[in-house]
Design a protein around this motif. Structure first.
Motif, PDB file in Angstrom:
ATOM      1  N   LEU A   7       0.888  -1.147   0.095  1.00 23.44           N
ATOM      2  CA  LEU A   7      -0.046  -0.052  -0.066  1.00 23.44           C
ATOM      3  C   LEU A   7       0.580   1.375  -0.108  1.00 23.44           C
ATOM      4  O   LEU A   7       0.653   2.185  -0.747  1.00 23.44           O
ATOM      5  N   GLU A   8       1.814   1.116   0.816  1.00 19.11           N
ATOM      6  CA  GLU A   8       2.766   2.312   0.902  1.00 19.11           C
ATOM      7  C   GLU A   8       3.710   2.658  -0.419  1.00 19.11           C
ATOM      8  O   GLU A   8       3.733   3.686  -0.972  1.00 19.11           O
ATOM      9  N   ALA A   9       3.879   1.387  -0.838  1.00 24.93           N
ATOM     10  CA  ALA A   9       4.723   1.487  -2.236  1.00 24.93           C
ATOM     11  C   ALA A   9       3.533   1.676  -3.780  1.00 24.93           C
ATOM     12  O   ALA A   9       4.044   2.134  -4.626  1.00 24.93           O
ATOM     13  N   ASN A  10       2.492   1.793  -3.407  1.00 27.68           N
ATOM     14  CA  ASN A  10       1.321   1.906  -4.183  1.00 27.68           C
ATOM     15  C   ASN A  10       1.387   1.048  -5.470  1.00 27.68           C
ATOM     16  O   ASN A  10       1.661   1.212  -6.614  1.00 27.68           O
ATOM     17  N   SER A 180     -12.359   6.667  -8.411  1.00 24.53           N
ATOM     18  CA  SER A 180     -11.613   7.353  -7.167  1.00 24.53           C
ATOM     19  C   SER A 180     -10.176   6.873  -7.254  1.00 24.53           C
ATOM     20  O   SER A 180      -9.150   7.583  -6.891  1.00 24.53           O
ATOM     21  N   GLY A 181      -9.901   5.533  -7.861  1.00 19.68           N
ATOM     22  CA  GLY A 181      -8.450   5.119  -7.823  1.00 19.68           C
ATOM     23  C   GLY A 181      -7.779   6.030  -8.951  1.00 19.68           C
ATOM     24  O   GLY A 181      -6.443   6.232  -8.844  1.00 19.68           O
ATOM     25  N   MET A 182      -8.497   6.390 -10.013  1.00 17.68           N
ATOM     26  CA  MET A 182      -7.607   6.971 -11.040  1.00 17.68           C
ATOM     27  C   MET A 182      -7.491   8.573 -10.576  1.00 17.68           C
ATOM     28  O   MET A 182      -6.654   9.180 -10.999  1.00 17.68           O
ATOM     29  N   GLU A 183      -8.549   9.139  -9.767  1.00 17.87           N
ATOM     30  CA  GLU A 183      -8.100  10.292  -9.218  1.00 17.87           C
ATOM     31  C   GLU A 183      -6.898  10.413  -8.242  1.00 17.87           C
ATOM     32  O   GLU A 183      -6.224  11.488  -8.480  1.00 17.87           O
ATOM     33  N   GLY A 184      -6.839   9.469  -7.593  1.00 14.45           N
ATOM     34  CA  GLY A 184      -5.751   9.350  -6.608  1.00 14.45           C
ATOM     35  C   GLY A 184      -4.480   8.758  -6.953  1.00 14.45           C
ATOM     36  O   GLY A 184      -3.618   8.425  -6.436  1.00 14.45           O
ATOM     37  N   PHE A 185      -4.679   8.111  -8.375  1.00 15.46           N
ATOM     38  CA  PHE A 185      -3.492   7.148  -8.668  1.00 15.46           C
ATOM     39  C   PHE A 185      -3.288   6.203  -7.667  1.00 15.46           C
ATOM     40  O   PHE A 185      -2.110   5.834  -7.621  1.00 15.46           O
ATOM     41  N   LYS A 187      -3.229   2.728  -7.449  1.00 16.37           N
ATOM     42  CA  LYS A 187      -2.958   1.732  -8.582  1.00 16.37           C
ATOM     43  C   LYS A 187      -3.807   0.263  -8.122  1.00 16.37           C
ATOM     44  O   LYS A 187      -4.335  -0.242  -8.930  1.00 16.37           O
ATOM     45  N   ALA A 188      -3.525  -0.073  -6.952  1.00 16.45           N
ATOM     46  CA  ALA A 188      -4.240  -1.429  -6.557  1.00 16.45           C
ATOM     47  C   ALA A 188      -5.704  -1.257  -6.457  1.00 16.45           C
ATOM     48  O   ALA A 188      -6.539  -2.127  -7.026  1.00 16.45           O
ATOM     49  N   GLU A 189      -6.251   0.028  -6.479  1.00 18.05           N
ATOM     50  CA  GLU A 189      -7.846   0.073  -6.214  1.00 18.05           C
ATOM     51  C   GLU A 189      -8.247   0.078  -7.705  1.00 18.05           C
ATOM     52  O   GLU A 189      -9.147  -0.619  -7.913  1.00 18.05           O
ATOM     53  N   VAL A 190      -7.531   0.733  -8.652  1.00 13.31           N
ATOM     54  CA  VAL A 190      -7.839   0.716  -9.819  1.00 13.31           C
ATOM     55  C   VAL A 190      -7.917  -0.660 -10.643  1.00 13.31           C
ATOM     56  O   VAL A 190      -8.865  -1.299 -11.092  1.00 13.31           O
ATOM     57  N   LEU A 191      -6.675  -1.479 -10.564  1.00 17.01           N
ATOM     58  CA  LEU A 191      -6.641  -2.678 -10.878  1.00 17.01           C
ATOM     59  C   LEU A 191      -7.676  -3.982 -10.364  1.00 17.01           C
ATOM     60  O   LEU A 191      -8.058  -4.681 -10.899  1.00 17.01           O
ATOM     61  N   THR A 192      -7.798  -3.866  -8.897  1.00 17.02           N
ATOM     62  CA  THR A 192      -8.755  -4.916  -8.399  1.00 17.02           C
ATOM     63  C   THR A 192     -10.014  -4.728  -8.858  1.00 17.02           C
ATOM     64  O   THR A 192     -10.900  -5.720  -9.247  1.00 17.02           O
ATOM     65  N   ALA A 193     -10.417  -3.326  -8.821  1.00 18.65           N
ATOM     66  CA  ALA A 193     -11.874  -3.400  -9.239  1.00 18.65           C
ATOM     67  C   ALA A 193     -12.094  -3.652 -10.762  1.00 18.65           C
ATOM     68  O   ALA A 193     -13.138  -4.116 -11.118  1.00 18.65           O
TER      69      ALA A 193
END
Length: 245
Positions: A7-10, A180-185, A187-193
Motif C-alpha cells: 500500500l505504501e509502495a502503491n 476514485s482510484g484514477m483520481e488519486g492514482f 493503482k491497487a484500487e484501479v486494478l482490483t476493481a
C-alpha cells in the motif's frame, strides 16, 4: 529498515488492499451486480414486446429498429445528463440508460430468433389447434432461444462494462472504485476493481451459456447427430478409397 508495504509502495497488485478494503469491494460488487441485473431484466421485458410488434406489423419494424439504434449511439455522458433532470441523481439514471442501450441488441436478436422458426413448423402447430399465444410460447419461443440467449449474453456482458460509467453520478458499482482510484492514482484500487468487473462479465456469460444448454437440450442432440453423420461420411470415404485402390 523494514520493507514498505504494498500500500505504501502503491503497487498494482496488493493483497493488503484486498484484506483491508474487503467490505468496500463487496459493497461495490453487490451494487454492480444489482444494477446490471435490474437493467438487463427490464431491458428484456421491454425488448420482447417491441420485437413482437416489429414482427407483427412490418411497417413498425423499421422505426423500432431505427429508434433502438439511435438510442445506442447517444454518448453515455449525454444520456445521463438528459436523464438526471427526470430521475435526479440516483441509481434510476444509470438503470434507465443501460436499459435503453440494451434494447438494440435484445430487440434484434429476439426478432431474428422468432423469424428463424421454419414456416412449416408454424403451419403444423396451427394445424394441431395452437392459437397465437400457445404458438408463441409453446413453439416459436423455444426454437428462438439460441438467438435470444446469444443476444442476452451480449447485452449482459456489455451492461457489466457500461455500469462502471454510472460512477459519474455515484452509482457505478465497481466503477466508483475505478474512478476514485484514477483520481488519486491508487493503482491497487484501479486494478482490483477492473479485474472484478471482468470476472463478473465472464461469470455472467458462463451462467447464461449454462442456462441456454439447460433450456435447449435438443440442440446438443442435434450437434451429436451432425457429428456422428460427419464421422460416418469420413469412414465411408476412406472405405471407398481403399476399394478403389
Amino acid at each position: 529498515m523494514s520493507a514498505r508495504s504494498c500500500l505504501e509502495a502503491n503497487d498494482w497488485i496488493c493483497g493488503e488492499y484486498v484484506r483491508t478494503r474487503g467490505q468496500e469491494l463487496l459493497d461495490a460488487t453487490v451494487q454492480h451486480v444489482g444494477i446490471t441485473l435490474v437493467s438487463v431484466v427490464i431491458g428484456l421485458l421491454i425488448a420482447f414486446p417491441l420485437a413482437l410488434v416489429a414482427r407483427r406489423w412490418r411497417a413498425a419494424a423499421g422505426p423500432v429498429l431505427g429508434l433502438t439504434t439511435i438510442l445506442y449511439t447517444v454518448p453515455s455522458l449525454a444520456m445521463f445528463a438528459l436523464l438526471t433532470p427526470v430521475f435526479g441523481v440516483s441509481a434510476a439514471v444509470v438503470v434507465t440508460g443501460l436499459v435503453l442501450y440494451s434494447l438494440t441488441v435484445l430487440v434484434r436478436n429476439i426478432l431474428a430468433g422468432l423469424e428463424s422458426v421454419p414456416r412449416e413448423v408454424r403451419e403444423a402447430a396451427r394445424g394441431m389447434g395452437y392459437g397465437p399465444v400457445k404458438l408463441l410460447f409453446g413453439v416459436e419461443l423455444p426454437l428462438a432461444l439460441p438467438a435470444l440467449t446469444a443476444g442476452l449474453r451480449i447485452a449482459t456482458v456489455s451492461t457489466v462494462a457500461m455500469t462502471t460509467i454510472g460512477a459519474v453520478v455515484g452509482y457505478g458499482g465497481l466503477g466508483n472504485l475505478i474512478s476514485s482510484g484514477m483520481e488519486g492514482f491508487f493503482k491497487a484500487e484501479v486494478l482490483t476493481a477492473s479485474v472484478l468487473c471482468v470476472l463478473l462479465a465472464v461469470v455472467a456469460d458462463v451462467l447464461l451459456i449454462g442456462l441456454q444448454r439447460l433450456l435447449t437440450p435438443w440442440t446438443r442432440a442435434q450437434a451429436r447427430a451432425r457429428s456422428r453423420a460427419r464421422r460416418e461420411r469420413r469412414a465411408a470415404g476412406r472405405t471407398a478409397k481403399k476399394a478403389v485402390a
